[in-house]
Write an enzyme that holds these catalytic residues in place. Structure first.
Site, PDB file in Angstrom:
ATOM      1  N   LYS A 196    -103.306 -70.625 -16.552  1.00  0.00           N
ATOM      2  CA  LYS A 196    -102.161 -71.010 -15.721  1.00  0.00           C
ATOM      3  C   LYS A 196    -102.262 -72.523 -15.535  1.00  0.00           C
ATOM      4  O   LYS A 196    -102.308 -73.049 -14.408  1.00  0.00           O
ATOM      5  CB  LYS A 196    -102.225 -70.230 -14.396  1.00  0.00           C
ATOM      6  CG  LYS A 196    -101.016 -70.380 -13.514  1.00  0.00           C
ATOM      7  CD  LYS A 196     -99.760 -69.724 -14.044  1.00  0.00           C
ATOM      8  CE  LYS A 196     -98.573 -69.979 -13.141  1.00  0.00           C
ATOM      9  NZ  LYS A 196     -97.278 -69.686 -13.743  1.00  0.00           N
ATOM     10  N   ASP A 233     -98.252 -65.663 -16.957  1.00  0.00           N
ATOM     11  CA  ASP A 233     -97.015 -64.934 -16.641  1.00  0.00           C
ATOM     12  C   ASP A 233     -96.246 -64.616 -17.924  1.00  0.00           C
ATOM     13  O   ASP A 233     -95.725 -63.500 -18.105  1.00  0.00           O
ATOM     14  CB  ASP A 233     -96.141 -65.697 -15.633  1.00  0.00           C
ATOM     15  CG  ASP A 233     -96.131 -67.198 -15.846  1.00  0.00           C
ATOM     16  OD1 ASP A 233     -96.882 -67.685 -16.715  1.00  0.00           O
ATOM     17  OD2 ASP A 233     -95.376 -67.894 -15.153  1.00  0.00           O
ATOM     18  N   ASP A 263    -105.522 -53.984 -18.276  1.00  0.00           N
ATOM     19  CA  ASP A 263    -104.913 -52.717 -17.856  1.00  0.00           C
ATOM     20  C   ASP A 263    -103.494 -52.595 -18.417  1.00  0.00           C
ATOM     21  O   ASP A 263    -103.062 -51.521 -18.830  1.00  0.00           O
ATOM     22  CB  ASP A 263    -104.861 -52.615 -16.325  1.00  0.00           C
ATOM     23  CG  ASP A 263    -106.116 -51.954 -15.774  1.00  0.00           C
ATOM     24  OD1 ASP A 263    -107.122 -51.921 -16.508  1.00  0.00           O
ATOM     25  OD2 ASP A 263    -106.097 -51.478 -14.629  1.00  0.00           O
TER      26      ASP A 263
END
Ligand code: NAD
Length: 357
Positions: A191, A224, A252
């Site tokens: 990020k 993101d 996940d």
């Protein structure tokens, strides 16, 4: 070659799935001329019952003396109400710490014959998907300084994301070692448009790859955007390297793309070649002892051990091809059963895979 493998069967379906993986490894031994010695140690609930601790000293000593460790799973209803330091999961965290494992590798593979198990549209996954997430496991915000203060509406709390060049380089090395045997492409997730720690991450992964693995192409992707791309175009990914918290979340998400928990393996590695290999699922107490658990995740974990700890690429590929062939021929355990396919129990599935090696 001769290899000593510590087997931590654990609880629930653990012993069944480990026995399936051992069957396949024994077949690999016959076929490729290796000797695998298996020594079983207690961990989790079964260790609590036998020794009053989820991680007996002999288990730690045995794992540290082995060439690598195969783990089933720990936990179950019986131990759900134990005090925190006596819970089965404590054994798992303890062995990872004792073996100084700082990376977690989770391949999320969607086999072509199981495309309909994916929640994604068939045209997005028709050629199969394999996303290998290499997650930093012992640093970042989960282990950074934290605190809280104030009261009522003035209460506050904080956690700190901090990474050193040393930590970034050692996880990048693991990602590079994997990528070099595959597409020679790594997507590094951060990020960096917001976080200082991510800017150091980005700079370090590029410098490290340019210096040590110039043949590897490193691309950056913001976290993101990565979350979006995994469902939009999962086939673009191969090896992904990222921090502890981003890896936790993205692995996940990627696993879900494959639609079946009984098929996914994972490994944890440290500085040496010795690793801990396990399925990503738990001990499934609801189906334990019925011989219906899918052993494929554990069989693939064993295959990863051959490739990543012992450098046995051909043997890894032989197991992967055998799993693919059994699935192509329509054999399914209950969890991946589809209309028109042949249902088999867990031990039969392992036998079929072993026979095809
Ligand atoms: P789980 O993964 O054990 O089971 C979730 C569901 O998936 C269940 O319906 C189960 O029957 C099914 N399932 C899991 N593995 C399967 C397989 N190989 N074949 C067919 N079906 C399979 O998760 P849970 O029910 O949340 O947890 C059960 C116990 O496992 C708990 O005690 C938990 O703490 C523990 N756990 C351990 C680990 C580990 O050892 N690494 C990981 C997760 C959960």
């Amino acid at each position: 070659m001769k290899y000593n493998i510590a087997v931590l069967d654990g609880d629930g379906i653990g012993p069944e799935i480990c026995s399936g993986a051992i069957k396949v490894l024994e077949r690999i031994g016959e076929k490729f001329g290796h000797q695998f010695n298996f020594t079983h140690y207690l961990i989790g609930g079964s260790a609590i019952d036998a020794c009053d601790t989820p991680l007996p000293v002999e288990t730690v000593t045995g794992c540290l003396a082995s060439d690598s460790v195969l783990l089933g799973a720990v936990g179950g209803y019986k131990w759900d109400n134990m005090p925190v330091d006596k819970r089965p999961e404590k054994g798992l965290l303890g062995i990872r710490k004792a073996m100084e494992l700082y990376s977690n590798i989770r391949p999320a593979k969607l086999w072509k014959s199981l495309v309909s198990a994916s929640p994604l549209r068939p045209d997005l996954v028709k050629d199969g998907v394999e996303i290998i997430i290499v997650r930093e496991l012992t640093g970042g915000i989960y282990f950074g300084e934290r605190g809280k203060g104030g009261e009522g509406k003035d209460a506050f709390a904080w956690d700190t994301e901090k990474y050193s060049v040393y930590e970034i380089e050692r996880i990048m090395k693991i990602a590079c070692e994997l990528a070099i045997k595959r597409s020679k492409r790594i997507i590094s997730v951060d990020k960096a448009n917001v976080l200082e720690s991510s800017r150091l991450w980005r700079k370090t992964v590029h410098e490290y790859a340019e210096l040590h693995y110039p043949e590897i192409q490193v691309e950056d992707m913001l976290v993101d955007n990565t979350a979006m791309q995994i469902v939009k175009n999962p086939a673009q990914f191969d090896v992904v390297v990222t921090s502890n918290i981003f890896g936790d979340i993205l692995s996940d998400e990627a696993a879900q793309v494959t639609g079946s928990i009984g098929m996914l393996a994972s490994s944890s590695l440290g500085d040496g070649t010795r690793g801990l290999y396990e399925p990503i699922h738990g001990s499934a107490p609801d189906i334990a002892g019925k011989d219906i658990a899918n052993p494929i995740a554990t069989i693939l974990a064993a295959a990863m051990m051959l490739r990543d700890s012992f450098g046995l690429q051909r043997e890894y590929s032989a197991i992967e091809a055998a799993v693919g062939s059994v699935l192509e021929d329509g054999y399914r355990t209950a969890d991946i059963m589809q209309e028109g396919k042949t249902r088999v129990n867990g031990s039969r599935m392992a036998q079929l895979i072993a026979e095809r090696i």
